[in-house]
Structure formats: structure tokens, C-alpha cells
Design a protein around this motif. Sequence first.
Motif, PDB file in Angstrom:
ATOM      1  N   UNK A  86       0.835  -1.195   0.000  1.00 19.66           N
ATOM      2  CA  UNK A  86       0.000   0.000   0.000  1.00 19.66           C
ATOM      3  C   UNK A  86       0.867   1.240   0.000  1.00 19.66           C
ATOM      4  N   UNK A  87       0.452   2.237  -0.753  1.00 15.86           N
ATOM      5  CA  UNK A  87       1.129   3.535  -0.777  1.00 15.86           C
ATOM      6  C   UNK A  87       0.175   4.554  -0.186  1.00 15.86           C
ATOM      7  N   UNK A  88       0.667   5.369   0.724  1.00 17.30           N
ATOM      8  CA  UNK A  88      -0.191   6.356   1.384  1.00 17.30           C
ATOM      9  C   UNK A  88       0.571   7.657   1.577  1.00 17.30           C
ATOM     10  N   UNK A  89      -0.175   8.719   1.810  1.00 15.21           N
ATOM     11  CA  UNK A  89       0.451  10.013   2.039  1.00 15.21           C
ATOM     12  C   UNK A  89       0.998  10.594   0.756  1.00 15.21           C
ATOM     13  N   UNK A  90       1.823  11.596   0.906  1.00 16.15           N
ATOM     14  CA  UNK A  90       2.474  12.265  -0.223  1.00 16.15           C
ATOM     15  C   UNK A  90       3.980  12.202  -0.029  1.00 16.15           C
ATOM     16  N   UNK A  91       4.707  12.107  -1.117  1.00 16.55           N
ATOM     17  CA  UNK A  91       6.160  12.140  -1.037  1.00 16.55           C
ATOM     18  C   UNK A  91       6.639  13.261  -1.953  1.00 16.55           C
ATOM     19  N   UNK A  92       7.728  13.879  -1.568  1.00 15.95           N
ATOM     20  CA  UNK A  92       8.225  15.008  -2.357  1.00 15.95           C
ATOM     21  C   UNK A  92       9.061  14.507  -3.531  1.00 15.95           C
ATOM     22  N   UNK A  93       9.478  15.430  -4.356  1.00 17.65           N
ATOM     23  CA  UNK A  93      10.232  15.066  -5.565  1.00 17.65           C
ATOM     24  C   UNK A  93      11.736  15.105  -5.340  1.00 17.65           C
ATOM     25  N   UNK A  94      12.167  15.214  -4.099  1.00 15.78           N
ATOM     26  CA  UNK A  94      13.599  15.274  -3.790  1.00 15.78           C
ATOM     27  C   UNK A  94      14.232  13.898  -3.675  1.00 15.78           C
ATOM     28  N   UNK A  95      13.556  12.884  -4.139  1.00 21.89           N
ATOM     29  CA  UNK A  95      14.086  11.529  -4.109  1.00 21.89           C
ATOM     30  C   UNK A  95      13.298  10.677  -5.078  1.00 21.89           C
ATOM     31  N   UNK A  96      13.576   9.408  -5.066  1.00 27.28           N
ATOM     32  CA  UNK A  96      12.920   8.460  -5.938  1.00 27.28           C
ATOM     33  C   UNK A  96      11.471   8.256  -5.516  1.00 27.28           C
ATOM     34  N   UNK A  97      10.554   8.279  -6.459  1.00 26.35           N
ATOM     35  CA  UNK A  97       9.159   7.966  -6.157  1.00 26.35           C
ATOM     36  C   UNK A  97       9.083   6.500  -5.742  1.00 26.35           C
ATOM     37  N   UNK A  98       8.331   6.164  -4.706  1.00 26.78           N
ATOM     38  CA  UNK A  98       8.266   4.767  -4.271  1.00 26.78           C
ATOM     39  C   UNK A  98       7.361   3.890  -5.132  1.00 26.78           C
ATOM     40  N   UNK A  99       6.699   4.454  -6.120  1.00 29.60           N
ATOM     41  CA  UNK A  99       5.720   3.684  -6.890  1.00 29.60           C
ATOM     42  C   UNK A  99       6.370   2.527  -7.631  1.00 29.60           C
ATOM     43  N   UNK A 100       7.340   2.782  -8.488  1.00 31.72           N
ATOM     44  CA  UNK A 100       7.959   1.700  -9.253  1.00 31.72           C
ATOM     45  C   UNK A 100       8.660   0.683  -8.354  1.00 31.72           C
ATOM     46  N   UNK A 101       9.476   1.112  -7.383  1.00 33.71           N
ATOM     47  CA  UNK A 101      10.102   0.118  -6.503  1.00 33.71           C
ATOM     48  C   UNK A 101       9.078  -0.751  -5.761  1.00 33.71           C
ATOM     49  N   UNK A 102       7.894  -0.226  -5.493  1.00 33.79           N
ATOM     50  CA  UNK A 102       6.882  -1.004  -4.764  1.00 33.79           C
ATOM     51  C   UNK A 102       6.476  -2.260  -5.519  1.00 33.79           C
ATOM     52  N   UNK A 103       6.609  -2.277  -6.826  1.00 39.41           N
ATOM     53  CA  UNK A 103       6.228  -3.448  -7.606  1.00 39.41           C
ATOM     54  C   UNK A 103       7.226  -4.597  -7.453  1.00 39.41           C
ATOM     55  N   UNK A 104       8.399  -4.340  -6.856  1.00 42.84           N
ATOM     56  CA  UNK A 104       9.376  -5.381  -6.584  1.00 42.84           C
ATOM     57  C   UNK A 104      10.302  -5.651  -7.746  1.00 42.84           C
ATOM     58  N   UNK A 105      11.308  -6.518  -7.530  1.00 43.64           N
ATOM     59  CA  UNK A 105      12.336  -6.752  -8.545  1.00 43.64           C
ATOM     60  C   UNK A 105      11.814  -7.431  -9.806  1.00 43.64           C
ATOM     61  N   UNK A 106      10.736  -8.153  -9.715  1.00 45.63           N
ATOM     62  CA  UNK A 106      10.164  -8.834 -10.876  1.00 45.63           C
ATOM     63  C   UNK A 106       8.785  -8.285 -11.229  1.00 45.63           C
ATOM     64  N   UNK A 107       8.472  -7.121 -10.675  1.00 40.31           N
ATOM     65  CA  UNK A 107       7.185  -6.469 -10.900  1.00 40.31           C
ATOM     66  C   UNK A 107       6.025  -7.400 -10.537  1.00 40.31           C
TER      67      UNK A 107
END
Length: 188
Positions: A86-107
Motif C-alpha cells: 500500500x502507498x499512502x500520504x504524499x512524497x516530495x520530488x527530492x528523491x525516488x518515487x516509491x511507486x515503481x520500486x513497490x512493484x518489486x524486482x520482478x514487478x
Amino acid sequence: GPIEAKHVAAAVLALGVGTVVVWWLRNRTGRRTHGRRLVHATAAAAVVAALAAGGYAAQRRFAEHRYVAVEAPLAWTSDHRHRRIGLAGLWDINGLSPVFPAFGPRLGNRVGFVGPFRRGLLSQYTTREPFVAALRRGRYDLVVVGLATQPIGRPAQELAWARSAGYREVARSGRLVLLSAPPPPSGA
């Protein structure tokens, strides 16, 4: 399961043995004109397979460790288990967005945003109860909460709400927190 370099090596060996057998059978019956071409084709195929195996191994090493050094809440992404994230809250643009990494190494992970759709737009919950209900409905193994300030200036509440639902902090950076699901109730 994942293809490993030893599987590719076994395939290359089988290809080589098969080619030698075909070449031997052709030469045995007097058809020697294509033997040299066959040997060259086999050698080219072996080189291509070896390059593919080496490239696959390099890509896998990169994928295994690509987010570990970026931020602690993203280090778990080298885990090959399939999870519900689950992704919640807001994240700033000063780092990597957690969306793609959340899918894992094999998506292979199932990823969802813990928030409602309103008029076709993804938004955030403004009270605890619907947020916690969404966490339960999603049955998330891990939740990544962004710590950026809300556009209207109110403090982010998702972290406190997730903790109140039993989620435990696993890792933290200046902008993200990783939480793991509460253990299932005993007897369940």
C-alpha cells in the motif's frame, strides 16, 4: 522460478552437444559440405548464448541492489516474495518515487494507493476510520507512507492512522516510512 546462469549454461551445453551429434551424423553419411557451416553456426550460437547469460547475470545483480542504497524504506525491494503493497500520504520530488520500486524486482507485487477516488481523481482520506478500513480491505503486507506536507498545510495523518491499526515501522528516511502489517490474530 527465476532462470539462473546454470540453467543457461546447461542449455548452451545441450545446444553444443546436439549440434555435434547432427554434424557427426551428416559427416558419417557422406554429407560433408555443410559441416563447416554447421560448426560456425554452432560457435556463433554458443557465443550469443554466453553473452545473453552474462548480460542476464549482470542485470540480475543490478536489479537485486538498485534501491538498497537509495533510501532505507526502499531497501526491501530486493526481496523476491510476492507482496501486497500500500502507498499512502504524499512524497516530495527530492528523491525516488516509491511507486515503481513497490512493484518489486520482478514487478510481481500487487500495489495500491490507500485513498479514495473522488470524481475520477485519486485523493486522500481526511479521517482515520475510512483509512483504516481501506488498509484492512487491501490486506497490505507493507505500507509505504510519504511524509510530505499536505497541500492545504495540514499535517499528514496516515502514519499515525496506520500505526493505530497495528502496522509497525520497519524503516524510515526523511521523506518515507515503511510499515509492516500487524501479525494475524492468534487462532486465525
